[in-house]
Design a protein around this motif. Structure first.
Motif, PDB file in Angstrom:
ATOM      1  N   GLU A 156       0.833  -1.202   0.000  1.00  0.00           N
ATOM      2  CA  GLU A 156       0.000   0.000   0.000  1.00  0.00           C
ATOM      3  C   GLU A 156       0.869   1.254   0.000  1.00  0.00           C
ATOM      4  O   GLU A 156       0.549   2.246  -0.661  1.00  0.00           O
ATOM      5  CB  GLU A 156      -0.936  -0.007   1.207  1.00  0.00           C
ATOM      6  CG  GLU A 156      -2.033  -1.064   1.126  1.00  0.00           C
ATOM      7  CD  GLU A 156      -2.902  -1.072   2.366  1.00  0.00           C
ATOM      8  OE1 GLU A 156      -2.338  -0.911   3.467  1.00  0.00           O
ATOM      9  OE2 GLU A 156      -4.130  -1.231   2.239  1.00  0.00           O
ATOM     10  N   ASP A 168       2.263   1.896  -3.547  1.00  0.00           N
ATOM     11  CA  ASP A 168       1.253   2.505  -4.421  1.00  0.00           C
ATOM     12  C   ASP A 168       1.054   3.980  -4.083  1.00  0.00           C
ATOM     13  O   ASP A 168       0.972   4.839  -4.975  1.00  0.00           O
ATOM     14  CB  ASP A 168      -0.080   1.758  -4.283  1.00  0.00           C
ATOM     15  CG  ASP A 168      -0.018   0.352  -4.866  1.00  0.00           C
ATOM     16  OD1 ASP A 168       0.879   0.093  -5.692  1.00  0.00           O
ATOM     17  OD2 ASP A 168      -0.861  -0.486  -4.483  1.00  0.00           O
ATOM     18  N   GLU A 169       0.984   4.263  -2.782  1.00  0.00           N
ATOM     19  CA  GLU A 169       0.799   5.648  -2.341  1.00  0.00           C
ATOM     20  C   GLU A 169       1.996   6.511  -2.742  1.00  0.00           C
ATOM     21  O   GLU A 169       1.834   7.651  -3.205  1.00  0.00           O
ATOM     22  CB  GLU A 169       0.610   5.674  -0.825  1.00  0.00           C
ATOM     23  CG  GLU A 169       0.395   7.056  -0.247  1.00  0.00           C
ATOM     24  CD  GLU A 169       0.339   7.039   1.273  1.00  0.00           C
ATOM     25  OE1 GLU A 169      -0.248   7.981   1.835  1.00  0.00           O
ATOM     26  OE2 GLU A 169       0.873   6.095   1.889  1.00  0.00           O
TER      27      GLU A 169
END
Length: 258
Positions: free
Chosen positions: A56, A59-60
């Protein structure tokens, strides 16, 4: 998620830019290989984030770099990007020499410069002590020679101790052969330590040392694997290379790993 550097144990500063990776004001990532690091401001080493915490955050981070990033410096495959108050090193499909230079080269050169300054302080201090003792008659030729031989090195050893302390690892591990319990691994024992590729899946390196009782390391002794092994290996290598290296030597070493 690591809140402290795996090498020097310095607490990472928090950043307000990343929800899923809030530790560290400088981070590095490789989207192709799925790797994410926090870069320590104190020792400048890269601490690899646990694999379960990366996706995550990756992706961020990629979205933040794409939408708000400003390139500060770059080579063909590695770029330094600013996102708000966050500094980001984006690693592309770089060869090993280029990646090694970004990760270790500049820091080793800086360490070399700092070490030379520390060595100069030691030399000047020794000279001042000898001169003062000679003027007052409180030192002989033999005493002056002994000071000149040992005091400068003592200053650099003290600087190394201030940075790393005297212990590379603390904990409890029993020798598989004789049951002797290891509770620490001192830096002074590093010449007996063996760094080997880990046999366990998911681990990169293991640290082994012979048992002081039965003398074995292959079937017993100290064996540090996983996070403990990687953290100890980092500390041992950082301690060993406290003096840094010249740019020429760093580039030569980087070429050897290609």
């Amino acid at each position: 998620m690591y809140a402290r550097c795996l090498v020097c144990n310095t607490t990472f500063e928090r950043n307000e830019e990343l929800e899923f990776f809030p530790h560290g004001r400088r981070v590095a990532y490789d989207p192709n290989r799925g790797r994410l690091w926090t870069v320590c401001r104190a020792c400048r080493r890269w601490s690899l984030a646990p694999i379960e915490e990366r996706w995550e955050a990756l992706d961020e981070l990629e979205k933040a770099v794409r939408d708000r990033g400003r390139v500060l410096s770059s080579t063909d495959n590695v770029a330094l990007i600013r996102v708000g108050h966050l500094e980001v090193v984006r690693v592309g499909p770089a060869n090993r020499a280029e990646e090694a230079w970004w990760r270790y080269g500049n820091e080793l050169v800086r360490q070399r410069q700092s070490y030379r300054k520390l060595a100069l302080v030691g030399t000047l201090t020794t000279g001042a002590v000898i001169a003062g003792g000679w003027v007052t008659g409180g030192i002989s030729w033999l005493g002056a020679w002994m000071l000149w031989e040992h005091l400068p090195d003592g200053v650099t050893r003290f600087g190394r101790w201030l940075r790393f302390g005297g212990t590379a690892w603390r904990g409890e591990r029993a020798c598989a052969k004789c049951g002797y319990v290891f509770r620490r691994l001192e830096f002074s024992e590093r010449r007996r330590v063996i760094l080997a590729a880990a046999q366990d899946e998911g681990a990169a390196v293991e640290v082994r040392a012979p048992c002081p009782v039965c003398g074995t390391w292959h079937e017993g002794g100290l064996a540090l694997r996983g996070e403990a092994g990687e953290a100890t290996a980092r500390r041992l290598l950082a301690y060993q290379h406290f003096a840094g290296a010249s740019e020429r030597r760093v580039r030569s070493a980087a070429r050897l790993i290609e």
